[in-house]
Design a protein around this motif. Sequence first.
Motif, PDB file in Angstrom:
ATOM      1  N   VAL A   1       0.858  -1.179   0.000  1.00  0.00           N
ATOM      2  CA  VAL A   1       0.000   0.000   0.000  1.00  0.00           C
ATOM      3  C   VAL A   1       0.897   1.232   0.000  1.00  0.00           C
ATOM      4  O   VAL A   1       1.721   1.413   0.907  1.00  0.00           O
ATOM      5  N   GLU A   2       0.771   2.051  -1.042  1.00  0.00           N
ATOM      6  CA  GLU A   2       1.549   3.273  -1.148  1.00  0.00           C
ATOM      7  C   GLU A   2       0.683   4.456  -0.734  1.00  0.00           C
ATOM      8  O   GLU A   2      -0.509   4.502  -1.049  1.00  0.00           O
ATOM      9  N   PHE A   3       1.279   5.412  -0.018  1.00  0.00           N
ATOM     10  CA  PHE A   3       0.554   6.571   0.499  1.00  0.00           C
ATOM     11  C   PHE A   3       1.048   7.828  -0.220  1.00  0.00           C
ATOM     12  O   PHE A   3       2.232   8.150  -0.178  1.00  0.00           O
TER      13      PHE A   3
ATOM     14  N   ASP B   1      -4.573 -10.419  -9.065  1.00  0.00           N
ATOM     15  CA  ASP B   1      -3.576  -9.727  -9.873  1.00  0.00           C
ATOM     16  C   ASP B   1      -3.211  -8.351  -9.325  1.00  0.00           C
ATOM     17  O   ASP B   1      -2.284  -7.715  -9.805  1.00  0.00           O
ATOM     18  N   VAL B   2      -3.945  -7.876  -8.304  1.00  0.00           N
ATOM     19  CA  VAL B   2      -3.627  -6.583  -7.689  1.00  0.00           C
ATOM     20  C   VAL B   2      -2.650  -6.816  -6.538  1.00  0.00           C
ATOM     21  O   VAL B   2      -2.995  -7.424  -5.532  1.00  0.00           O
ATOM     22  N   THR B   3      -1.450  -6.331  -6.698  1.00  0.00           N
ATOM     23  CA  THR B   3      -0.427  -6.508  -5.661  1.00  0.00           C
ATOM     24  C   THR B   3       0.003  -5.181  -5.040  1.00  0.00           C
ATOM     25  O   THR B   3       0.694  -5.174  -4.025  1.00  0.00           O
ATOM     26  N   THR B   4      -0.389  -4.066  -5.658  1.00  0.00           N
ATOM     27  CA  THR B   4      -0.050  -2.742  -5.144  1.00  0.00           C
ATOM     28  C   THR B   4      -1.273  -1.829  -5.213  1.00  0.00           C
ATOM     29  O   THR B   4      -1.966  -1.803  -6.235  1.00  0.00           O
ATOM     30  N   ILE B   5      -1.544  -1.122  -4.129  1.00  0.00           N
ATOM     31  CA  ILE B   5      -2.637  -0.154  -4.086  1.00  0.00           C
ATOM     32  C   ILE B   5      -2.046   1.186  -3.667  1.00  0.00           C
ATOM     33  O   ILE B   5      -1.267   1.261  -2.711  1.00  0.00           O
ATOM     34  N   THR B   6      -2.420   2.241  -4.390  1.00  0.00           N
ATOM     35  CA  THR B   6      -1.996   3.592  -4.013  1.00  0.00           C
ATOM     36  C   THR B   6      -3.193   4.329  -3.420  1.00  0.00           C
ATOM     37  O   THR B   6      -4.219   4.472  -4.085  1.00  0.00           O
TER      38      THR B   6
END
Length: 200
Positions: A72-74, A164-169
Amino acid sequence: MRLQRENLRMVGKLGVIALGMFAFGYALVPLYKAICEVTGINILALSEREVPGAKLKLPANTQVDTSRLITVEFDVNTRGPWDFKPERRSMEVHPGQLSTVMYEFQNIQNRTMAAQAIPSYAPRQAAQHFNKLECFCFTQYTLAPGEKKAWPVAFVIDPRLPKDVTTITLSYTFFEVGGKVPAAPVAATPTQPALPEGRS
């Protein structure tokens, strides 16, 4: 004489009822603890129990998917003369795991202001799987000149998030209430290079 006997009998009955109610109330505490232990409803009660010579093992949270890690990117966008930033740029979490990140905000103006944040997500399909339990974006805030605040965002990612979702911003735009409300920002996708520090 008969009336006196009936009165005494009634007092006796009332005394028995009062005693029974007191005994029932006294028995509720151990009864409640027993029910909680059997059903597992009150996990805190289990953790507070002291078992001499033995370690109490709490039941595991079966909703956490430990086979997956989501980054999770902030990200923040500032639209005004204030400082706004997350305490960290990213973190790795398991779906179903309760996580918390802190955000810092400071009004660097010489006047009081009212402000609120708008969240956005990338990829867009992540929005329906990103559940915020606590967030400063739920409320408008009034800050005095120079006032600084730190707010938590507590969230859980739904285990039904596509594989398939490995990164969330998670991106926030803070705007001043009373001005023109900006549209929700388009968060950077994981494939785009990160913006230099301090740039919006």
